[in-house]
Each structure stands twice: as structure tokens, then as C-alpha cells.
Design a protein around this motif. Structure first.
Motif, mmCIF file in Angstrom:
data_model
loop_
_atom_site.group_PDB
_atom_site.id
_atom_site.type_symbol
_atom_site.label_atom_id
_atom_site.label_comp_id
_atom_site.label_asym_id
_atom_site.label_seq_id
_atom_site.Cartn_x
_atom_site.Cartn_y
_atom_site.Cartn_z
ATOM 1 N N ARG A 1 0.855 -0.795 -0.463
ATOM 2 C CA ARG A 1 -0.301 0.584 0.075
ATOM 3 C C ARG A 1 0.676 1.326 0.275
ATOM 4 N N HIS A 2 2.016 1.169 0.284
ATOM 5 C CA HIS A 2 2.777 2.277 1.196
ATOM 6 C C HIS A 2 4.136 1.959 0.350
ATOM 7 N N PRO A 3 4.571 1.263 -0.866
ATOM 8 C CA PRO A 3 5.764 1.140 -0.747
ATOM 9 C C PRO A 3 7.048 2.188 -0.518
ATOM 10 N N LEU A 4 7.036 3.227 -1.116
ATOM 11 C CA LEU A 4 8.374 4.150 -0.852
ATOM 12 C C LEU A 4 8.493 4.330 0.692
ATOM 13 N N PRO A 5 7.575 4.947 1.618
ATOM 14 C CA PRO A 5 8.300 4.545 2.854
ATOM 15 C C PRO A 5 8.621 3.548 3.567
ATOM 16 N N VAL A 6 8.261 2.746 3.129
ATOM 17 C CA VAL A 6 9.048 0.959 3.321
ATOM 18 C C VAL A 6 9.942 1.029 2.809
ATOM 19 N N LEU B 1 12.266 3.521 2.157
ATOM 20 C CA LEU B 1 13.501 4.318 2.768
ATOM 21 C C LEU B 1 13.212 4.347 3.999
ATOM 22 N N VAL B 2 12.878 3.465 5.162
ATOM 23 C CA VAL B 2 12.828 2.167 6.250
ATOM 24 C C VAL B 2 13.822 1.522 5.890
ATOM 25 N N ILE B 3 13.912 0.706 5.033
ATOM 26 C CA ILE B 3 14.508 -0.287 4.748
ATOM 27 C C ILE B 3 16.238 0.069 4.806
ATOM 28 N N ALA B 4 15.926 1.665 3.710
ATOM 29 C CA ALA B 4 17.482 1.947 3.669
ATOM 30 C C ALA B 4 18.172 2.617 4.776
ATOM 31 N N MET B 5 17.203 3.216 5.877
ATOM 32 C CA MET B 5 17.263 3.942 6.737
ATOM 33 C C MET B 5 18.182 2.412 7.538
ATOM 34 N N LEU B 6 17.163 2.234 7.435
ATOM 35 C CA LEU B 6 17.998 0.695 8.788
ATOM 36 C C LEU B 6 19.357 -0.075 7.823
ATOM 37 N N ALA B 7 19.609 -0.213 7.144
ATOM 38 C CA ALA B 7 21.011 0.186 6.024
ATOM 39 C C ALA B 7 21.534 0.894 6.127
ATOM 40 N N SER B 8 21.281 1.727 6.639
ATOM 41 C CA SER B 8 23.312 2.615 6.691
ATOM 42 C C SER B 8 22.723 2.578 8.717
ATOM 43 N N PRO C 1 14.908 2.936 -2.512
ATOM 44 C CA PRO C 1 14.019 3.418 -3.040
ATOM 45 C C PRO C 1 13.594 4.984 -3.762
ATOM 46 N N PHE C 2 15.246 4.945 -4.976
ATOM 47 C CA PHE C 2 14.797 5.710 -6.426
ATOM 48 C C PHE C 2 14.777 4.371 -7.575
ATOM 49 N N PHE C 3 14.546 3.316 -6.845
ATOM 50 C CA PHE C 3 14.166 2.095 -7.956
ATOM 51 C C PHE C 3 12.040 2.359 -7.494
ATOM 52 N N VAL C 4 12.001 1.980 -5.955
ATOM 53 C CA VAL C 4 10.602 1.781 -6.237
ATOM 54 C C VAL C 4 9.775 3.561 -6.461
ATOM 55 N N LEU C 5 10.690 3.874 -5.926
ATOM 56 C CA LEU C 5 9.844 5.711 -7.289
ATOM 57 C C LEU C 5 9.508 5.888 -8.416
ATOM 58 N N GLY C 6 10.394 5.447 -8.990
ATOM 59 C CA GLY C 6 10.501 4.839 -10.489
ATOM 60 C C GLY C 6 9.276 3.663 -10.717
ATOM 61 N N LEU C 7 9.517 2.618 -10.088
ATOM 62 C CA LEU C 7 7.876 2.117 -10.236
ATOM 63 C C LEU C 7 6.533 3.080 -10.022
ATOM 64 N N LEU C 8 6.994 3.737 -9.206
ATOM 65 C CA LEU C 8 5.003 4.328 -9.363
ATOM 66 C C LEU C 8 5.011 5.602 -9.645
ATOM 67 N N MET C 9 6.005 6.253 -10.718
ATOM 68 C CA MET C 9 5.968 7.214 -12.060
ATOM 69 C C MET C 9 5.139 6.517 -13.367
ATOM 70 N N LYS C 10 4.027 7.129 -12.890
ATOM 71 C CA LYS C 10 3.466 7.470 -14.401
ATOM 72 C C LYS C 10 3.674 8.724 -15.028
ATOM 73 N N PHE D 1 18.275 11.460 -0.112
ATOM 74 C CA PHE D 1 17.612 10.703 -0.784
ATOM 75 C C PHE D 1 17.196 12.213 -1.179
ATOM 76 N N GLY D 2 16.239 14.007 -0.476
ATOM 77 C CA GLY D 2 15.671 14.589 -0.380
ATOM 78 C C GLY D 2 16.241 15.304 -1.741
ATOM 79 N N CYS D 3 18.291 15.438 -1.086
ATOM 80 C CA CYS D 3 19.088 16.454 -2.058
ATOM 81 C C CYS D 3 19.071 15.515 -3.882
ATOM 82 N N ALA D 4 19.344 13.991 -3.872
ATOM 83 C CA ALA D 4 18.966 13.836 -4.759
ATOM 84 C C ALA D 4 17.799 14.018 -5.492
ATOM 85 N N LEU D 5 17.015 13.112 -4.630
ATOM 86 C CA LEU D 5 16.010 13.811 -5.938
ATOM 87 C C LEU D 5 15.715 15.248 -6.318
#
Length: 387
Positions: free
Chosen positions: A180-185, A187-194, A213-222, A285-289
Motif C-alpha cells: 500500500r505504501h511502498p516508498l516509505p517502506v 526508505l525505512v529499509i534504506a535507513m536501517l541499512a545505514s 527508494p529510487f527504484f521504488v519511486l521509479g515503479l510508482l511514476m507514471k 534522498f531529498g537532495c538527490a530527488l
């Protein structure tokens, strides 16, 4: 001349681990439409479906992104002692791979683990990974003089990390599309990895998780999102944004660790407090985006002289690393310290851009097809549609 600092590998950090790039990569173009699908697609009358036209905009994105990847790699050996070069390096590294990965995610939206898609994944990602990981390891052993350099498919060398990352991201696509909310998930994985040095080096999973998160964001884009990005207002706003980012990079260049850009280490491995990992993950993530949007906004929409080269970016990506490594192994930069000066920086940038452009051309793509786009019908069962 001393080497530029490298922080892409885990401690201890060695000169051989200097990052790229990397790298998928992919935008590298393992997003090609399956040939089998195009051959079997037919309308109700039995007539073959019309050929699918490539989008000039995305081919332009892929070509320009791979040029940035190659140029940034070429800057690594000459940026030591140059605040300007280091600032440019940080600026480009903030967004060039995130942009590459975002577009890769966008073209992975249709991945569904079907037979045709799995075949394309194997031939377009897995086989190139095995071949080029082996090639780079042997090149390091014989050209680099590292006699004990191992050939290991579990420890990606130089820019091959992107291929294994793309494989992992793509096979998990159905999972991200079901959440339901793939991008927040993500991001959490990325933060835990760090904050998880226990992840280890195998398959470069730190990068896989932190760049997810960048790959998942691409999946969500239209398509309409890219239309919005290309509006005139966005292009105008991107100019002061980029100028401000360059100014900040110049200020931060002497102080900021490059490991934050490579995303291949945890905060603890870079000698920071654990809480800086999640904070920097979100900040980066914010700067890269923002910079990715600025980059995408200025990519030409129409057909350009380099548009056709977008179809060959996987060759440019995988092959340019040999040139960078060869220059390093044979001491080109140490023997020519003037390359660290302004004139040398311009020359190095031009040579890298021209070289990767040539490596993306159709003749090179045809020659390298056995490794980047192998025809492996012998390895797979025929699907009912192909019988």
C-alpha cells in the motif's frame, strides 16, 4: 600525485575500491522490450502488431546519464587537492545514479515474473554480470598486477554492482507493487541499512538497500509525472536550484565524506554516530530527488544526434570502466600531475565523454551483443506462445 580519497568499500578502504558509479545502471537499458513478445504479438485478424517506437526523451536521459557516470569516474583520480573538482564530483554524484535507477524502476513496472520477462532478466542482467565481473577481476589480476585478485560473483567489483542490484530490485518488483505504501517502506529499509554494518559485503547489499527508494519511486511514476517534470516552470526553477547545490557542494567539499554519496557503508563504518545514518539517508534522498528532477527537466524531448546512443548505454557503462582502470593501473595520472589542474580537468572530462559516446555506438553494441544481449534460446524452454 596522491590518489583521491575513496570510500566506497567497507573498512579498510583500498584504492581499488574507488567508486564509480556506478553504476544499472539502467538506465543502462536492460529495459528493452522482449523480442519474443514483439514477434508473437498479433491483433485479432492475425496481423503482426506494429513495432513499438522508442521514446527519444528516455534515450536522451540514458545517454546523458551515462556520460555523467563516465566523467565522474574520470574525475576521481584528479580531484585530490582541487576543491572545485571535488565539489563538481559531489554535485554529479548526488543525482547521476539516482536518476539512472529511477528510470530503471520506471521501465520495470511491467515486470511480472512471466517466462518472457525472466528470460530477458537472465540474458540482459545476470549473464552480463557474470561475464563482466569475471572480466574485471581478471583485468585487475593481469593488468593491475594483483596476482591474488579473486574471481568472486558474490563481491561485485567496480561498477558491476549495479547489475546485481538491478537483478534484486527487479525480481522484488511484484512485492513493491503489492504494498500500500511502498516508498516509505523502502526508505525505512534504506535507513536501517545505514546503521547495520552486519550486512556485510556479499552482493553489495548496502548499496542495494540504500539506493532501493529510487527504484521504488521509479515503479510508482507514471507518464504524466514526466510530463510535469518537463514543464517550463520546472526548468526555470531548476536553474537556481542547481546553482545553489553547486555553491553548497563547494562549501562542503573539504568537510563531507564521500561515503555518503557511495552508499556502500553504514554510518558506523565511516566512524559516525549511528543516528547520522537515518538522518543522512533522508537528507541525501531529498537532495538527490531535487537534482534528479532538475536534470530530467533539462533533457531534450526531441530526437537529437545522440538519441540513438541511448539504446547502447549498457555497453558504454560496462566498457568504460576498463579505460578508467587501465589509466589507473598504468599510472597515467601519477605521471601527469598537470591533469589535476584546470586544463587537465577539462581534457579528462572531454576524453571520458567522447570515449563513452563511442562505446555506445551501434557497431560496438553489435560486437558486444554476445555479452550484453546474448541469444540464449538453447538455455530456455519454449513458451506455448512461441510453439
Amino acid at each position: 600525485m596522491s590518489k583521491a580519497p575513496s570510500e566506497i568499500q567497507r573498512a579498510p578502504i583500498t584504492p581499488e575500491s574507488r567508486e564509480s558509479e556506478p553504476r544499472r545502471e539502467q538506465v543502462l537499458t536492460v529495459e528493452r522490450a522482449p523480442a519474443a513478445a514483439s514477434r508473437t504479438a498479433q491483433d485479432r485478424t492475425g496481423a503482426p502488431a506494429p513495432a513499438k517506437h522508442r521514446d527519444a526523451y528516455f534515450d536522451n536521459v540514458k545517454y546523458l546519464a551515462i556520460v555523467l557516470v563516465a566523467v565522474a569516474h574520470a574525475w576521481e583520480p584528479v580531484m585530490d587537492g582541487s576543491r572545485v573538482t571535488r565539489a563538481l564530483y559531489m554535485f554529479v554524484y548526488t543525482f547521476h545514479m539516482p536518476a539512472f535507477i529511477l528510470v530503471s524502476g520506471y521501465f520495470s513496472r511491467s515486470f511480472d515474473m512471466s517466462s518472457a520477462k525472466v528470460k530477458r532478466l537472465v540474458t540482459g542482467v545476470v549473464v552480463p554480470y557474470v561475464l563482466f565481473e569475471t572480466a574485471y577481476s581478471l583485468f585487475k589480476r593481469y593488468a593491475g598486477g594483483v596476482d591474488d585478485a579473486p574471481v568472486s560473483l558474490l563481491d561485485p567489483l567496480f561498477l558491476t554492482w549495479f547489475l546485481i542490484a538491478l537483478f534484486i530490485w527487479r525480481v522484488t518488483t511484484p512485492i513493491w507493487q503489492s504494498l500500500r505504501h511502498p516508498l516509505p517502506v523502502a526508505l525505512v529499509i534504506a535507513m536501517l541499512a545505514s546503521v547495520s554494518p552486519e550486512i556485510g559485503d556479499d552482493l553489495d547489499l548496502q548499496r542495494v538497500c540504500q539506493l532501493l527508494p529510487f527504484f521504488v519511486l521509479g515503479l510508482l511514476m507514471k507518464p504524466e509525472h514526466f510530463q510535469l517534470i518537463r514543464r517550463r516552470e520546472v526548468r526555470l526553477l531548476s536553474v537556481p536550484l542547481a546553482a545553489g547545490a553547486l555553491a553548497f557542494a563547494y562549501w562542503a567539499a573539504p568537510h563531507m565524506r564521500l561515503g555518503w554519496f557511495y552508499r556502500s557503508n553504514s554510518a558506523q563504518e565511516m566512524d559516525f554516530q549511528w543516528w547520522t545514518g537515518p538522518v543522512m539517508t533522508l537528507a541525501m534522498f531529498g537532495c538527490a530527488l531535487l537534482l534528479t528532477v532538475a536534470f530530467l527537466a533539462w533533457v531534450p524531448r526531441r530526437h537529437m544526434w545522440f538519441t540513438a546512443l541511448g539504446a547502447g548505454t549498457i555497453c558504454g557503462y560496462l566498457l568504460h570502466g576498463f579505460l578508467i582502470r587501465a589509466a589507473d593501473y598504468y599510472g597515467l595520472f601519477e605521471q601527469n600531475e598537470w591533469l589535476s589542474g584546470p586544463v587537465g580537468l577539462v581534457l579528462v572530462s572531454l576524453v571520458a565523454a567522447v570515449a563513452v559516446t563511442l562505446l555506445c555506438t551501434p557497431p560496438v553494441r553489435r560486437v558486444m551483443r554476445f555479452a550484453t544481449e546474448p541469444d540464449m534460446k538453447w538455455a530456455f524452454r519454449r513458451s506455448p506462445a512461441e510453439r
